[in-house]
Write a protein that holds these residues in place. Sequence first.
Motif, mmCIF file in Angstrom:
data_model
loop_
_atom_site.group_PDB
_atom_site.id
_atom_site.type_symbol
_atom_site.label_atom_id
_atom_site.label_comp_id
_atom_site.label_asym_id
_atom_site.label_seq_id
_atom_site.Cartn_x
_atom_site.Cartn_y
_atom_site.Cartn_z
ATOM 1 N N LEU A 108 0.817 -1.294 -0.102
ATOM 2 C CA LEU A 108 -0.037 -0.047 0.040
ATOM 3 C C LEU A 108 0.904 1.192 0.010
ATOM 4 C CD1 LEU A 108 -2.982 -1.104 2.410
ATOM 5 C CD2 LEU A 108 -2.915 -0.816 0.141
ATOM 6 N N PHE A 109 2.028 1.088 0.550
ATOM 7 C CA PHE A 109 3.029 2.227 0.320
ATOM 8 C C PHE A 109 3.439 2.723 -0.717
ATOM 9 C CE2 PHE A 109 2.711 1.200 4.762
ATOM 10 C CZ PHE A 109 2.782 2.322 5.710
ATOM 11 N N VAL A 110 3.557 2.052 -1.662
ATOM 12 C CA VAL A 110 4.261 2.128 -3.184
ATOM 13 C C VAL A 110 3.990 3.528 -3.842
ATOM 14 C CG1 VAL A 110 4.388 1.393 -5.735
ATOM 15 C CG2 VAL A 110 4.493 -0.316 -3.914
ATOM 16 N N PRO A 111 2.306 3.849 -3.799
ATOM 17 C CA PRO A 111 2.205 5.210 -4.435
ATOM 18 C C PRO A 111 2.704 6.219 -3.358
ATOM 19 C CG PRO A 111 0.202 4.320 -3.495
ATOM 20 C CD PRO A 111 1.123 2.856 -3.538
ATOM 21 N N LEU A 112 2.928 6.312 -2.078
ATOM 22 C CA LEU A 112 3.276 7.057 -1.261
ATOM 23 C C LEU A 112 4.736 7.407 -1.474
ATOM 24 C CD1 LEU A 112 1.471 6.348 1.943
ATOM 25 C CD2 LEU A 112 0.572 7.653 0.118
ATOM 26 N N PHE A 113 5.483 6.403 -1.935
ATOM 27 C CA PHE A 113 7.067 6.652 -1.861
ATOM 28 C C PHE A 113 7.501 6.797 -3.219
ATOM 29 C CE2 PHE A 113 7.170 4.520 2.579
ATOM 30 C CZ PHE A 113 8.177 5.383 2.869
ATOM 31 N N TRP A 114 6.669 6.227 -4.353
ATOM 32 C CA TRP A 114 7.047 6.413 -5.716
ATOM 33 C C TRP A 114 6.321 7.138 -6.639
ATOM 34 C CZ3 TRP A 114 11.912 5.094 -6.531
ATOM 35 C CH2 TRP A 114 12.596 4.032 -5.190
ATOM 36 N N ASN A 115 5.609 8.456 -6.094
ATOM 37 C CA ASN A 115 5.160 9.297 -6.944
ATOM 38 C C ASN A 115 3.755 8.741 -7.481
ATOM 39 O OD1 ASN A 115 7.341 11.137 -6.628
ATOM 40 N ND2 ASN A 115 8.541 9.899 -8.309
ATOM 41 N N GLY A 116 2.922 8.295 -6.769
ATOM 42 C CA GLY A 116 1.439 8.099 -7.290
ATOM 43 C C GLY A 116 0.655 9.076 -7.384
ATOM 44 N N SER A 117 -0.341 9.059 -8.277
ATOM 45 C CA SER A 117 -1.012 10.313 -8.184
ATOM 46 C C SER A 117 -1.795 10.578 -6.826
ATOM 47 C CB SER A 117 -2.296 10.060 -9.383
ATOM 48 O OG SER A 117 -3.179 8.947 -8.843
ATOM 49 N N GLU A 118 -2.508 11.848 -6.783
ATOM 50 C CA GLU A 118 -3.257 12.078 -5.443
ATOM 51 C C GLU A 118 -4.168 11.205 -5.295
ATOM 52 O OE1 GLU A 118 -2.326 14.403 -3.049
ATOM 53 O OE2 GLU A 118 -0.383 14.328 -4.180
ATOM 54 N N GLU A 119 -5.010 10.774 -6.049
ATOM 55 C CA GLU A 119 -5.896 9.797 -6.050
ATOM 56 C C GLU A 119 -5.369 8.502 -5.519
ATOM 57 O OE1 GLU A 119 -9.730 7.540 -8.496
ATOM 58 O OE2 GLU A 119 -8.201 8.849 -9.393
ATOM 59 N N GLU A 120 -4.375 8.060 -5.974
ATOM 60 C CA GLU A 120 -3.987 6.676 -5.641
ATOM 61 C C GLU A 120 -3.274 7.178 -4.037
ATOM 62 O OE1 GLU A 120 -2.125 5.079 -9.890
ATOM 63 O OE2 GLU A 120 -0.874 6.545 -8.623
ATOM 64 N N LYS A 121 -2.773 8.233 -3.890
ATOM 65 C CA LYS A 121 -2.057 8.157 -2.567
ATOM 66 C C LYS A 121 -3.218 8.264 -1.438
ATOM 67 C CE LYS A 121 1.949 10.774 -3.871
ATOM 68 N NZ LYS A 121 2.874 12.141 -3.777
ATOM 69 N N ASN A 122 -4.308 9.123 -1.813
ATOM 70 C CA ASN A 122 -5.372 9.316 -0.912
ATOM 71 C C ASN A 122 -6.012 8.024 -0.834
ATOM 72 O OD1 ASN A 122 -5.018 11.794 -0.437
ATOM 73 N ND2 ASN A 122 -6.565 12.344 -2.261
ATOM 74 N N LYS A 123 -6.296 6.910 -1.771
ATOM 75 C CA LYS A 123 -6.846 5.568 -1.541
ATOM 76 C C LYS A 123 -5.791 4.616 -0.738
ATOM 77 C CE LYS A 123 -9.763 5.158 -5.454
ATOM 78 N NZ LYS A 123 -9.869 4.646 -7.151
ATOM 79 N N ALA A 124 -4.358 4.789 -0.876
ATOM 80 C CA ALA A 124 -3.522 4.263 -0.106
ATOM 81 C C ALA A 124 -3.673 4.495 1.161
ATOM 82 C CB ALA A 124 -2.233 4.315 -0.877
#
Length: 201
Positions: A108-124
Amino acid sequence: MKLFYSPGACSLSPHIVALEAGIDLELSRVDLKTHTLENGDDFSRINPKGYVPTLQLEGGELLTEGVAIVQFLAEQKPNANLAPPLGTLDHYRLLEWLNFLSSEVHKLFVPLFWNGSEEEKNKAREKILRRMDYIDQRLQRDYLLGDSLSVADAYLYTIIRWLQAKHFDMSRWPKLQAFQERMEARPAVQQALRNENGGDA
């Protein structure tokens, strides 16, 4: 044996386990952005998966995937009691935790550390909150399996450091906060952090 690691990454977990077990490891730092070693060599030539941890055994064989590496290390020093004996229910409880942390929390941390979109980060972040709520509720004693440390605790501690790095409000999880304090009081954890941070814990 040699552990290929990156500071603060999931390779911190086997690093802690090795120190807890009294296993001497040579450390080789990997830059995960460039996939190179400190001498400039291409890390993907060592591990084509391109990520840490990677453990090089005495005979040159490679072992990858953190949950496999920590179990391997624990079995090298059974007297360290970092994994319950094979065939016991507690052993399968350990596998249960390792698989949960790997498949349901770590990724679940992948988008937080590797430049996920804001939507991906919020869902994560929403999913991470629910997963950590569950762990906090289940952490009824000092460690995940009870009163003694297991390899799963090293993994959980690593993930807690990611929560802090990504500015989660840790006061939401009082049991996890107490767990973190217990872990950071352990000499092996302090040594691993010093090793990975150039002497600073």
